[in-house]
Scaffold this active site. Structure first.
Site, PDB file in Angstrom:
ATOM      1  N   ASP A  99     -26.705  -9.919  -0.466  1.00  0.00           N
ATOM      2  CA  ASP A  99     -27.706  -9.201   0.307  1.00  0.00           C
ATOM      3  C   ASP A  99     -27.331  -7.731   0.440  1.00  0.00           C
ATOM      4  OD1 ASP A  99     -30.059  -9.009   1.586  1.00  0.00           O
ATOM      5  OD2 ASP A  99     -29.445 -10.045   3.412  1.00  0.00           O
ATOM      6  N   CYS A 129     -26.203  -8.594  43.423  1.00  0.00           N
ATOM      7  CA  CYS A 129     -25.662  -8.357  44.771  1.00  0.00           C
ATOM      8  C   CYS A 129     -26.266  -7.130  45.437  1.00  0.00           C
ATOM      9  CB  CYS A 129     -24.145  -8.224  44.720  1.00  0.00           C
ATOM     10  SG  CYS A 129     -23.595  -6.672  43.991  1.00  0.00           S
ATOM     11  N   LYS A 177     -33.566 -19.458  -2.113  1.00  0.00           N
ATOM     12  CA  LYS A 177     -33.264 -18.759  -0.863  1.00  0.00           C
ATOM     13  C   LYS A 177     -32.780 -19.726   0.212  1.00  0.00           C
ATOM     14  CE  LYS A 177     -34.361 -14.850  -0.392  1.00  0.00           C
ATOM     15  NZ  LYS A 177     -35.427 -13.870  -0.524  1.00  0.00           N
ATOM     16  N   CYS A 237     -27.789  -3.486  41.593  1.00  0.00           N
ATOM     17  CA  CYS A 237     -27.348  -4.699  40.911  1.00  0.00           C
ATOM     18  C   CYS A 237     -28.330  -5.838  41.183  1.00  0.00           C
ATOM     19  CB  CYS A 237     -25.955  -5.088  41.386  1.00  0.00           C
ATOM     20  SG  CYS A 237     -25.444  -6.705  40.756  1.00  0.00           S
ATOM     21  N   ASP A 295       0.186   4.457  -2.241  1.00  0.00           N
ATOM     22  CA  ASP A 295      -0.001   5.789  -1.667  1.00  0.00           C
ATOM     23  C   ASP A 295       0.963   6.799  -2.271  1.00  0.00           C
ATOM     24  OD1 ASP A 295      -1.934   4.667  -0.148  1.00  0.00           O
ATOM     25  OD2 ASP A 295      -0.696   4.464   1.650  1.00  0.00           O
ATOM     26  N   GLU A 338     -24.685 -18.430  -8.717  1.00  0.00           N
ATOM     27  CA  GLU A 338     -23.972 -17.324  -8.061  1.00  0.00           C
ATOM     28  C   GLU A 338     -24.598 -17.079  -6.699  1.00  0.00           C
ATOM     29  OE1 GLU A 338     -24.968 -13.888 -10.375  1.00  0.00           O
ATOM     30  OE2 GLU A 338     -24.171 -14.745 -12.221  1.00  0.00           O
ATOM     31  N   LYS A 384     -28.834 -19.083 -13.175  1.00  0.00           N
ATOM     32  CA  LYS A 384     -29.167 -18.406 -14.435  1.00  0.00           C
ATOM     33  C   LYS A 384     -28.818 -19.337 -15.585  1.00  0.00           C
ATOM     34  CE  LYS A 384     -27.950 -13.981 -12.365  1.00  0.00           C
ATOM     35  NZ  LYS A 384     -26.970 -12.875 -12.262  1.00  0.00           N
ATOM     36  N   ARG A 404     -31.869   0.766  -8.058  1.00  0.00           N
ATOM     37  CA  ARG A 404     -32.890   0.060  -8.811  1.00  0.00           C
ATOM     38  C   ARG A 404     -34.235   0.791  -8.758  1.00  0.00           C
ATOM     39  NH1 ARG A 404     -36.518  -4.067  -7.179  1.00  0.00           N
ATOM     40  NH2 ARG A 404     -37.129  -5.378  -8.930  1.00  0.00           N
ATOM     41  N   TYR A 409     -22.966  -8.544 -11.568  1.00  0.00           N
ATOM     42  CA  TYR A 409     -23.461  -9.868 -11.930  1.00  0.00           C
ATOM     43  C   TYR A 409     -24.226  -9.894 -13.253  1.00  0.00           C
ATOM     44  CZ  TYR A 409     -27.370  -7.902  -9.217  1.00  0.00           C
ATOM     45  OH  TYR A 409     -28.338  -7.079  -8.705  1.00  0.00           O
ATOM     46  N   ASP A 442       0.807  -1.215   0.000  1.00  0.00           N
ATOM     47  CA  ASP A 442       0.000   0.000   0.000  1.00  0.00           C
ATOM     48  C   ASP A 442       0.840   1.265   0.000  1.00  0.00           C
ATOM     49  OD1 ASP A 442      -1.756  -1.967   0.249  1.00  0.00           O
ATOM     50  OD2 ASP A 442      -2.926  -1.043   1.860  1.00  0.00           O
ATOM     51  N   CYS A 457     -22.289  -2.398  37.905  1.00  0.00           N
ATOM     52  CA  CYS A 457     -22.431  -2.677  39.331  1.00  0.00           C
ATOM     53  C   CYS A 457     -21.098  -2.334  39.979  1.00  0.00           C
ATOM     54  CB  CYS A 457     -22.760  -4.156  39.517  1.00  0.00           C
ATOM     55  SG  CYS A 457     -22.379  -4.800  41.150  1.00  0.00           S
ATOM     56  N   CYS A 485     -19.685  -8.967  44.376  1.00  0.00           N
ATOM     57  CA  CYS A 485     -20.838  -9.374  43.565  1.00  0.00           C
ATOM     58  C   CYS A 485     -20.606 -10.794  43.044  1.00  0.00           C
ATOM     59  CB  CYS A 485     -21.017  -8.397  42.400  1.00  0.00           C
ATOM     60  SG  CYS A 485     -22.342  -8.862  41.279  1.00  0.00           S
ATOM     61  N   LYS A 516     -26.590 -15.130  -3.973  1.00  0.00           N
ATOM     62  CA  LYS A 516     -27.533 -14.011  -3.997  1.00  0.00           C
ATOM     63  C   LYS A 516     -27.074 -13.048  -2.919  1.00  0.00           C
ATOM     64  CE  LYS A 516     -32.281 -12.683  -4.472  1.00  0.00           C
ATOM     65  NZ  LYS A 516     -32.352 -11.580  -3.521  1.00  0.00           N
TER      66      LYS A 516
HETATM   67  S1  IVH Z   1     -29.718 -11.021 -11.275  1.00  0.00           S
HETATM   68  C1  IVH Z   1     -33.020 -10.383 -14.172  1.00  0.00           C
HETATM   69  N1  IVH Z   1     -27.890 -11.903  -9.623  1.00  0.00           N
HETATM   70  O1  IVH Z   1     -31.740  -9.886  -6.275  1.00  0.00           O
HETATM   71  C2  IVH Z   1     -32.054 -10.746 -13.102  1.00  0.00           C
HETATM   72  N2  IVH Z   1     -29.593 -10.507  -8.766  1.00  0.00           N
HETATM   73  O2  IVH Z   1     -34.673 -10.338  -6.720  1.00  0.00           O
HETATM   74  C3  IVH Z   1     -31.859  -9.651 -12.165  1.00  0.00           C
HETATM   75  N3  IVH Z   1     -29.382 -10.005  -6.382  1.00  0.00           N
HETATM   76  O3  IVH Z   1     -32.681  -6.745  -7.419  1.00  0.00           O
HETATM   77  C4  IVH Z   1     -30.990  -9.875 -11.028  1.00  0.00           C
HETATM   78  N4  IVH Z   1     -27.538 -11.166  -6.051  1.00  0.00           N
HETATM   79  O4  IVH Z   1     -30.603  -6.879  -5.987  1.00  0.00           O
HETATM   80  C5  IVH Z   1     -28.998 -11.165  -9.762  1.00  0.00           C
HETATM   81  N5  IVH Z   1     -26.183 -12.726  -8.268  1.00  0.00           N
HETATM   82  C6  IVH Z   1     -27.279 -11.991  -8.415  1.00  0.00           C
HETATM   83  C7  IVH Z   1     -27.866 -11.299  -7.350  1.00  0.00           C
HETATM   84  C8  IVH Z   1     -29.032 -10.564  -7.557  1.00  0.00           C
HETATM   85  C9  IVH Z   1     -28.450 -10.391  -5.493  1.00  0.00           C
HETATM   86  C10 IVH Z   1     -30.548  -9.183  -6.078  1.00  0.00           C
HETATM   87  C11 IVH Z   1     -30.667  -7.937  -6.903  1.00  0.00           C
HETATM   88  C12 IVH Z   1     -32.043  -7.970  -7.501  1.00  0.00           C
HETATM   89  C13 IVH Z   1     -32.731  -8.996  -6.675  1.00  0.00           C
HETATM   90  C14 IVH Z   1     -33.755  -9.705  -7.512  1.00  0.00           C
END
Ligand code: IVH
Length: 670
Positions: free
Chosen positions: A119, A413, A316, A410, A39, A115, A292, A138, A227, A35, A428, A434, A117
């Site tokens: 969060d 005690c 999920k 407390c 820098d 892939e 996919k 979005r 993605y 780094d 406490c 205690c 999903k």
């Molecule tokens: S693909 C048409 N890939 O899931 C396909 N979505 O319920 C569109 N998300 O709004 C999404 N990981 O925020 C895709 N590997 C992933 C994802 C992903 C998280 C979320 C994304 C989307 C929501 C769809």
């Protein structure tokens, strides 16, 4: 002043180098230089741009936090809507999904990409001729908010694409998220300041991205994985989703490394199980897997229903949040006397584990969330974190409920409790009087990193303290078979075993002993610093606060705690009785003189080639250095081996000097 061509060329070269390093660091997770070198390049570019302002381009790496706060977000229309995904909650639904696809495509087996999903929240990044021109949320899928100024502060989002061959217009879709560790730290800091905490990393990411002032976003540990793509100038992309992901990475975009090409539904489900098993170990939160269809031609053939594609589905994981009821709020007293309110819950399965308790942290936190006995609450379990109450479901509150109040004495005690001004913790003042603090002190004394008394668990300590057979750690060494045999769940054999463990524990080290005493503010690192600085207990007992502060990283607060502990007659007596019982450690080898690295603090991250981390640690310590676990402003150097963790990013954030292995070896041989 117009910049001479040589300066222009130098600035261009610097940008190129910095972008390359950004790509290695964020895109490939494989930094090419320490780094400090990065820098230096940034600093040189900043200086050039300061001297020749006309050299500043909007996508110069120096311009990530350039924009002034906005008054409001502009709206961005998505030319290609940002769709959502259908969900599958069990394997049967995935099998159905695959069957429908097989039927439509008239194929026996389909290739998928699986892939995580992620969060976080979905974003769309628009690159025109390789330059990032717009970043949008979005929103409702058709119209989102323009958050370009904030997206630009995310290191993982390239301001300019790398390489060649990218289409003149490329919209990249991905997820902005906050890694677990950054989230935990953000909340911890907020809690310390009595500020608002975020319920989960997703909310934290959304809250951070939707800031009008980009400087706030810049201070938040946001990350990004791409993605997919949105609008793209025709004909410029590979014909498989998997190849598009590879291509995006080549252009410098960050893609989650966990994706895989899998064959048929069996491949999907195998991937799911594998990822689920590793879920807690990932540095970011995911809530499932997305499958996919790999071939774009097949995707096209399948098309869409309503607002989701037919060619993808989200499988999920079992929920990490569930509803349950608060049966009671009890207050626990910890080793330092800290009072922690804990919600006793109606047992509920959260992500496969039964949850019966959730911490409410402190009085402020309970008040903020206004959790009351009888409330229906959302509890959350994330990874290996202690379950937490996320929020109360207001509509389900019983009419006669009353706000929770912290006790004024407390609960164990009956001593007074105190909450120092500016602190979130109520304590406490009973100390070892205690019972709760006594139990915790004894458990701490016996814990693995302290005197390591095998077999002395909480059930035993509970009984020993309640029967007043053990009042302090020193009493442990007076136990005999007869006393132990009389306890529940204790036979003669276990009693003999425990006595042997007690005997073994007597041979220890000064630093373990100091740590085991449980002095406030004296954790392992401080205990080690003290042992190194003073070498003998006598010298430490004789030290006043000024002398104590000469040890690395010991400030006035810690020094005062140490002094106060040893001034207490009761504590001195315990120490003396422990030594009389035979607790001992090796005598200091040599006088504790100043060694070459005295006063320097190192943090190690990543894998070293020529030695183990333990070895590096021992060698640094032998030269007088302190080796800590986490990076702070006090850190002098971070040593980064291969595949360094988030400590490197932290070091970079704080401007701490980073050493590569080579530099470390040189330092050690000096
Ligand atoms: S693909 C048409 N890939 O899931 C396909 N979505 O319920 C569109 N998300 O709004 C999404 N990981 O925020 C895709 N590997 C992933 C994802 C992903 C998280 C979320 C994304 C989307 C929501 C769809």
């Amino acid at each position: 002043m117009v910049a001479p061509t040589s300066v222009q060329a130098r600035a261009a070269r610097l940008r190129e180098q910095i972008e390359w390093h950004n790509y290695r660091y964020y895109g490939l997770d494989d930094p090419a230089v320490p780094d400090a070198e990065y820098d230096r390049l940034m600093q040189e570019l900043r200086t050039l741009e300061r001297d020749y302002p006309e050299l500043v381009t909007p996508d110069s790496p120096t311009q990530r936090v350039g924009a002034a706060p906005l008054a409001a977000f502009a709206q961005v229309r998505h030319d290609l809507p940002m769709l959502s995904l259908d969900n599958a909650f069990d394997e049967a639904e995935v099998v159905d999904f695959d069957r429908r696809i097989g039927e439509r495509l008239k194929l026996g087996q389909v290739d998928y990409v699986a892939e995580p999903k992620l969060d976080g929240l979905a974003v769309s990044l628009r690159y025109e001729h390789g330059h990032l021109v717009c970043g949008a949320t979005r929103g409702d899928g058709y119209t989102g908010e323009d958050v370009t100024h904030n997206i630009r502060t995310i290191g993982a989002a390239p301001l300019r694409l790398r390489g060649k061959g990218y289409p003149p217009l490329l919209e990249v879709r991905g997820e902005v998220f906050m890694p677990r560790q950054g989230f935990a730290r953000l909340n911890e800091r907020a809690r310390e300041r009595g500020g608002k905490t975020f319920a989960n990393p997703r909310n934290a990411a959304a809250g951070s991205l939707r800031q009008l002032d980009p400087r706030i976003t810049a201070g938040r540990p946001l990350d990004l994985f791409c993605y997919g793509v949105g609008v793209v100038t025709a004909g410029a992309l590979p014909d498989r989703h998997s190849d598009i992901l590879l291509q995006l990475r080549e252009w410098g975009l960050r893609v989650c490394p966990e994706w895989r090409r899998v064959e048929g539904v069996a491949g999907c489900l195998e991937y799911y199980r594998g990822l689920q098993a590793r879920r807690a170990a990932l540095p970011y939160e995911i809530d499932g897997v997305v499958y996919k269809v790999d071939r774009l031609a097949q995707q096209q053939e399948l098309g869409f229903v309503a607002r989701a594609p037919r060619w993808a589905i989200a499988h999920k994981f079992p929920a990490q949040e569930e509803l349950t009821r608060v049966l009671d709020i009890q207050v626990q007293v910890g080793r330092t006397g800290a009072l922690t309110p804990v919600a006793r819950l109606e047992p509920v399965l959260v992500g496969g584990v039964t949850v019966t308790n959730a911490t409410l942290h402190n009085a402020d936190e309970v008040r903020r969330k206004d959790v009351r006995v009888g409330d229906t609450v959302i509890v959350r379990r994330a990874g290996d974190v202690i379950p937490e109450v996320v929020q109360v479901v207001g509509e389900r509150r019983p009419a006669d409920s009353r706000p929770f109040e912290m006790p004024t004495r407390c609960p164990v005690c009956d001593s007074q409790v105190l909450r120092p001004a500016g602190e979130a913790v109520t304590r406490c003042v009973g100390g070892l009087y205690c019972r709760a603090q006594r139990k915790a002190a004894i458990l701490h004394f016996a814990s693995r990193r302290a005197l390591d008394i095998e077999g002395l668990g909480d059930k035993l300590v509970e009984q020993l303290v309640d029967r007043e057979q053990v009042q302090s750690p020193a009493d442990l060494y007076g136990l005999d078979v007869a006393t132990l045999e009389g306890l529940e769940r204790m036979g003669r054999k276990s009693a003999v075993k425990l006595l042997a463990a007690l005997e073994r524990s007597k041979a220890t080290t000064l630093e373990r002993f100091l740590y085991a005493l449980g002095i406030r503010e004296v954790g392992e690192a401080t205990a080690q610093a003290l042992a190194r600085q003073f070498a003998s207990l006598e010298a430490l007992l004789a030290a006043d606060e000024d002398r104590l502060q000469q040890a690395p990283d010991i400030g006035p607060v810690v020094a005062a705690q140490i002094r106060a502990f040893f001034q207490e007659a009761h504590n001195r007596e315990i120490v003396q009785r422990l030594r009389a019982a035979g607790v001992h450690w090796p005598a200091p080898a040599a006088p504790a003189i100043d060694r070459p690295l005295t006063g320097k603090t190192f943090v190690l991250t990543g894998t070293l080639n020529g030695m183990t981390r333990e070895e590096a640690k021992a060698r640094l310590q032998a030269l007088g250095a302190k080796v800590a676990d986490s990076v702070s402003k006090q850190t002098s150097y971070v040593v980064a081996g291969a595949a360094p963790g988030s400590k490197l990013a932290r070091a970079r954030q704080l401007g701490v000097t980073v050493l590569e292995e080579e530099a470390l070896v040189e330092l050690l041989s000096r």
